[in-house]
Design an enzyme around this catalytic site. Structure first.
Site, short mmCIF file in Angstrom:
data_model
loop_
_atom_site.label_atom_id
_atom_site.label_comp_id
_atom_site.label_asym_id
_atom_site.label_seq_id
_atom_site.Cartn_x
_atom_site.Cartn_y
_atom_site.Cartn_z
N TRP A 88 0.91 -0.93 -0.38
CA TRP A 88 -0.01 -0.26 -0.12
C TRP A 88 0.99 1.29 -0.33
CZ3 TRP A 88 -1.83 -4.87 2.37
CH2 TRP A 88 -2.99 -5.12 1.97
N HIS A 183 -13.58 -0.28 1.61
CA HIS A 183 -13.22 -2.06 1.43
C HIS A 183 -14.21 -2.87 1.38
CE1 HIS A 183 -10.25 -5.14 3.37
NE2 HIS A 183 -11.59 -5.24 3.96
N ASP A 206 -12.97 -12.22 4.16
CA ASP A 206 -11.89 -10.75 4.10
C ASP A 206 -10.70 -11.59 3.87
OD1 ASP A 206 -10.96 -9.25 3.15
OD2 ASP A 206 -11.55 -7.49 4.81
N TYR A 363 -6.95 5.02 -0.87
CA TYR A 363 -8.12 5.08 -0.20
C TYR A 363 -8.50 4.58 0.98
CZ TYR A 363 -7.67 -0.98 -0.13
OH TYR A 363 -7.26 -2.00 -0.33
#
Length: 532
Positions: A88, A183, A206, A363
């Site tokens: 990220w 998300h 997830d 994000y």
């Protein structure tokens, strides 16, 4: 219709953007492409449980709970010989930027051909797309979900604390609390024989490596109904999912002596417009009501108490001053206005100081640099306009093309402080795709793809990525030289469809200054005539 969508559909839509400006990204699941079913079993065979005790693993493969939990752990590469490595920080030079991918098949093939070496890199929607491919391929009905304003890593009080100093600089760095603009995860439909009655149906899974569950980076299956009813004692990972859609947002000002003052508390910010693709077409279905009762309702309060949550104070009645942030259409590469409105409902003029900052963010709320800051002393009534120019944000904007504007209003000679924040996704240009010829299996088709540079600076290193289930494997087409401001570039390539039916051709454009430009074209392929 449900089976057709949630097991058989090889194309889908992932939702991104922000809760009040939702954007779409097409995704090629490709679960019936060549070799994919073998690779899915290869993923299962490489799980730690299978490598440790193959017989026990195979005996458990009749359980969708066991299989889906294994897949969420194996799609990320954090603990095992998993598929995708997450990153990220914006540094993707030793792999593929997460925004480049348009489907799961090239990722799964790259992992298999590399002997189980992790594929670099993914972020939440990439993990979600790959997990959906594998689960659909294995016959488990699955859909992709996006939660907007998603709370992460909240502590036991299920709140997200944002700390600012007197200069409106965010001093929350190092804290785990954060709100992701959105998300993504998946839901799979299954019976839960391991739970009391009433918790069959959609389960949250997830695959993004956020927190450990039983020592492993995986999450779920967690019954959606358990989240809605606050049954946080049920497995798996219900407290984590509950907080993602229900946490409170609390703003604090930290003074130089370390004293903290709570500025605002809001229970309506987190868990908004929870979205999935409709069964009935390429449009969004809002499923927020599956996860939570209406905000502020008696039933919602009861669920909070049942979940053992400290029910915070309701938002205070608005004071004499109110603060709002609005913005004009924000198109990447252009200048646009952000409007700060301050309303005074009192009888007297009020002196105040207004500080407004804009920051480039990802994000998932990582700051990539301050774009602009303005501080103004004013006597309210006020109506301030902050113009964000490309020169301000162009150099620091993240690959997610998002700007966060924060406004802090301090009343002169009073402790009263008002803080508001808004995330502004920058609209991206479109790719135009034109298909030349009639689509017939094994017959050549040509696609023309055109793109115009919308930025006031030139682009270099342009590359188009094209793929489509039943149409073509992933192909890269590079552009040569610079693409000047306003310049149009067109590339063409030929391919032979391999399977009949309604197909989607997906295209991505990336360059040094502009990433994640997407386009798609629908292709209806007919069976070829058989001659003897």
């Amino acid at each position: 219709e449900l089976l057709q969508e949630y097991i058989l559909n090889e194309n889908g839509i992932l939702y991104q953007g922000s809760w009040d400006d939702i954007t779409t990204v097409p995704w090629n699941f490709g679960q019936f492409e060549k070799d994919v079913v073998d690779i899915c079993f290869e993923v299962l065979d490489n799980s730690p449980a299978a490598l440790k005790n193959s017989e026990m693993d195979i005996a458990n493969r009749g359980s969708p709970v066991y299989v889906s939990r294994t897949i969420t752990a194996m799609v990320n590469a954090n603990d095992d010989r998993g598929v995708v490595s997450g990153r990220w920080d914006g540094e993707y030079s030793d792999g593929v930027a997460p925004t480049r991918w348009t489907g799961s098949v090239p990722i799964l093939r790259r992992w298999s051909e590399g002997g189980g070496q992790r594929v670099r890199y993914g972020q939440c929607w990439v993990f979600t797309g790959v997990a959906c491919t594998v689960l659909r391929c294995l016959g488990i009905p699955t859909r992709c979900i996006t939660n907007y304003s998603s709370a992460h890593n909240t502590d036991a009080n299920i709140s997200v604390d944002y700390l600012f100093n007197d200069q409106l600089e965010n001093v929350s760095e190092g804290r785990k609390d954060s709100i992701w603009n959105y998300h993504c995860w998946v839901e799979s439909w299954m019976k839960r024989d391991d739970l009391p009655e009433g918790f069959d149906g959609w389960q949250v899974l997830d695959p993004t490596p956020l927190e450990r569950s039983d020592g492993v980076f995986c999450c779920g299956p967690c019954p959606v109904h358990a989240v809605k009813e606050g049954e946080v004692g049920l497995k798996y990972d219900t407290p984590f999912v509950f907080s993602e859609v229900n946490a409170d947002l609390i703003f604090w000002i930290v003074h130089p002596d370390g004293e903290r003052i709570q500025v605002s508390q809001n229970s309506k910010v987190i868990g908004r417009n929870i979205s999935t693709k409709s069964v009935y077409g390429d449009f969004r279905e809002d499923i927020t009501a599956n996860y939570k009762h209406p905000e502020g309702s008696m039933k919602e309060r009861e669920v909070y108490k049942k979940a053992g949550r400290q029910v915070g104070q309701k938002n205070k009645d608005p004071g004499q001053l109110e603060l709002f942030i609005k913005h004009a259409p924000a198109i990447h590469g252009t200048d646009f206005d952000v409007i700060i409105e301050v309303y005074n409902s009192g009888r007297e003029d009020t002196d105040a100081q207004l500080t407004v900052t804009s920051n480039a963010i990802t994000y998932n709320s990582i700051h990539r640099g301050e774009c602009q800051r303005k501080t103004t002393s004013l006597t309210v009534q006020a109506h301030k306009v902050l113009r964000l120019q490309y020169d301000h944000y162009g150099a620091c904007v993240s690959e997610h093309h998002m700007i966060r504007v924060t406004a802090l209003l301090q009343l002169t000679n009073q402790d009263n402080i008002i803080l508001q924040e808004i995330n502004i996704p920058l609209k991206m240009p479109a790719l135009h795709i034109k298909i030349i010829g009639k689509a017939i299996v094994s017959h050549k088709l040509t696609a023309h793809i055109s793109f115009t540079n919308p930025l006031p600076v030139s682009l270099q290193g342009g590359v188009f990525t094209v793929e489509g289930a039943g149409l073509t494997e992933a192909i890269e087409i590079k552009t040569h030289g610079k693409i000047e401001p306003g310049q149009a570039v067109t590339v063409k390539f030929s391919f032979k469809p391999t399977r009949a039916g309604l197909r989607k051709l997906l295209v991505d454009f990336d360059s040094d200054r502009l990433r994640d430009v997407k386009g798609e074209a629908t292709v209806i392929t007919l069976e070829g005539k058989v001659t003897y």
